[in-house]
Design an enzyme around this catalytic site. Structure first.
Site, PDB file in Angstrom:
ATOM      1  CE  LYS A 143      27.921  -4.453  40.165  1.00 53.54           C
ATOM      2  NZ  LYS A 143      29.230  -4.347  40.867  1.00 53.54           N
ATOM      3  NE  ARG A 158      36.949 -15.567  36.797  1.00 54.22           N
ATOM      4  CZ  ARG A 158      36.810 -14.323  36.323  1.00 54.22           C
ATOM      5  NH1 ARG A 158      35.640 -13.910  35.919  1.00 54.22           N
ATOM      6  NH2 ARG A 158      37.853 -13.521  36.258  1.00 54.22           N
ATOM      7  CE  LYS A 168      41.382 -15.344  33.285  1.00 54.01           C
ATOM      8  NZ  LYS A 168      42.211 -15.616  34.449  1.00 54.01           N
ATOM      9  N   GLY A 169      34.722 -13.534  32.608  1.00 52.45           N
ATOM     10  CA  GLY A 169      33.443 -13.552  33.310  1.00 52.45           C
ATOM     11  C   GLY A 169      32.266 -14.106  32.550  1.00 52.45           C
ATOM     12  CD  GLU A 223      31.228  -7.785  29.209  1.00 53.89           C
ATOM     13  OE1 GLU A 223      31.516  -8.648  30.060  1.00 53.89           O
ATOM     14  OE2 GLU A 223      31.989  -6.857  28.919  1.00 53.89           O
ATOM     15  CG  PHE A 275      33.037  -6.419  45.248  1.00 56.61           C
ATOM     16  CD1 PHE A 275      33.983  -5.640  44.627  1.00 56.61           C
ATOM     17  CD2 PHE A 275      33.173  -7.798  45.197  1.00 56.61           C
ATOM     18  CE1 PHE A 275      35.066  -6.223  43.978  1.00 56.61           C
ATOM     19  CE2 PHE A 275      34.245  -8.384  44.562  1.00 56.61           C
ATOM     20  CZ  PHE A 275      35.194  -7.593  43.945  1.00 56.61           C
ATOM     21  CG  ASP A 310      30.869  -3.003  37.243  1.00 53.77           C
ATOM     22  OD1 ASP A 310      30.031  -2.999  38.153  1.00 53.77           O
ATOM     23  OD2 ASP A 310      31.669  -3.924  37.060  1.00 53.77           O
TER      24      ASP A 310
END
Length: 183
Positions: free
Chosen positions: A135, A169, A47-48, A103, A156, A107
């Site tokens: 990251k 979000r 969903k990001g 995206e 985070f 990570d």
């Protein structure tokens, strides 16, 4: 939603709304140049990537199509199960197409690496990756990412598509969530 709406849940803002907007325009210009005269299919990872994909597509001057995938590498908890599942597959046949996977964040890169392998098995002309956040210290695999918005520390983060328990979000910036929210 903005920073004041978060109250004590926000630790700090890492990337402002204006910085995101500027970098999105810059990435779109690079993509326009790289795909000039070629077809382009944007594949957002749900969903990001919704925010990134929408804003990126609006900044492109190049005609493109869009499709979506949803994949999961997590079981019931917060650690990877080691098994990647396709929850929603593409509606588009990508054989012979130029695919740009969009995206929100990279990570470890493990799930995305699996996804890229899966897409390449469908015989597209090309597959590249565009992400708003990478990251580098969290990467566990050598993964070529052609378009990167921002390299951020392994903290985070929430906002601009990134969530904590499906919340935050819709923040227009990227920030760190206060530790008391997830300890």
């Amino acid at each position: 939603m903005d920073a004041k709406d978060m109250g004590s849940a926000l630790d700090k803002i890492l990337v402002t709304e204006e910085e995101i907007r500027t970098r999105t325009r810059e990435m779109a210009a690079e993509i326009d140049a790289d795909y000039a005269g070629r077809d382009l299919l944007l594949v957002g990872v749900l969903k990001g990537a919704v925010m990134v994909m929408a804003d990126l597509a609006r900044e492109l001057h190049h005609p493109c199509e869009m499709d979506w995938m949803a994949v999961s590498s997590y079981g019931a908890g917060t650690t990877s199960s080691g098994v990647v599942r396709i929850l929603k597959d593409l509606d588009t046949d990508i054989q012979g197409r130029n695919v740009l996977v969009v995206e929100d964040v990279i990570d470890s890169g493990l799930t995305l690496s699996w996804l890229i392998g899966n897409l390449r098995s469908r015989r597209p002309e090309s597959v590249e990756i565009c992400t708003m956040v990478r990251k580098p210290l969290a990467l566990n695999i050598d993964l070529h990412v052609k378009y990167v918005g921002f390299d951020l520390p392994n903290e985070f983060i929430v906002g601009y598509g990134l969530d904590y328990a499906e919340k935050y979000r819709n923040l227009p910036f990227i920030g760190t969530l206060a530790a008391h929210m997830y300890d």
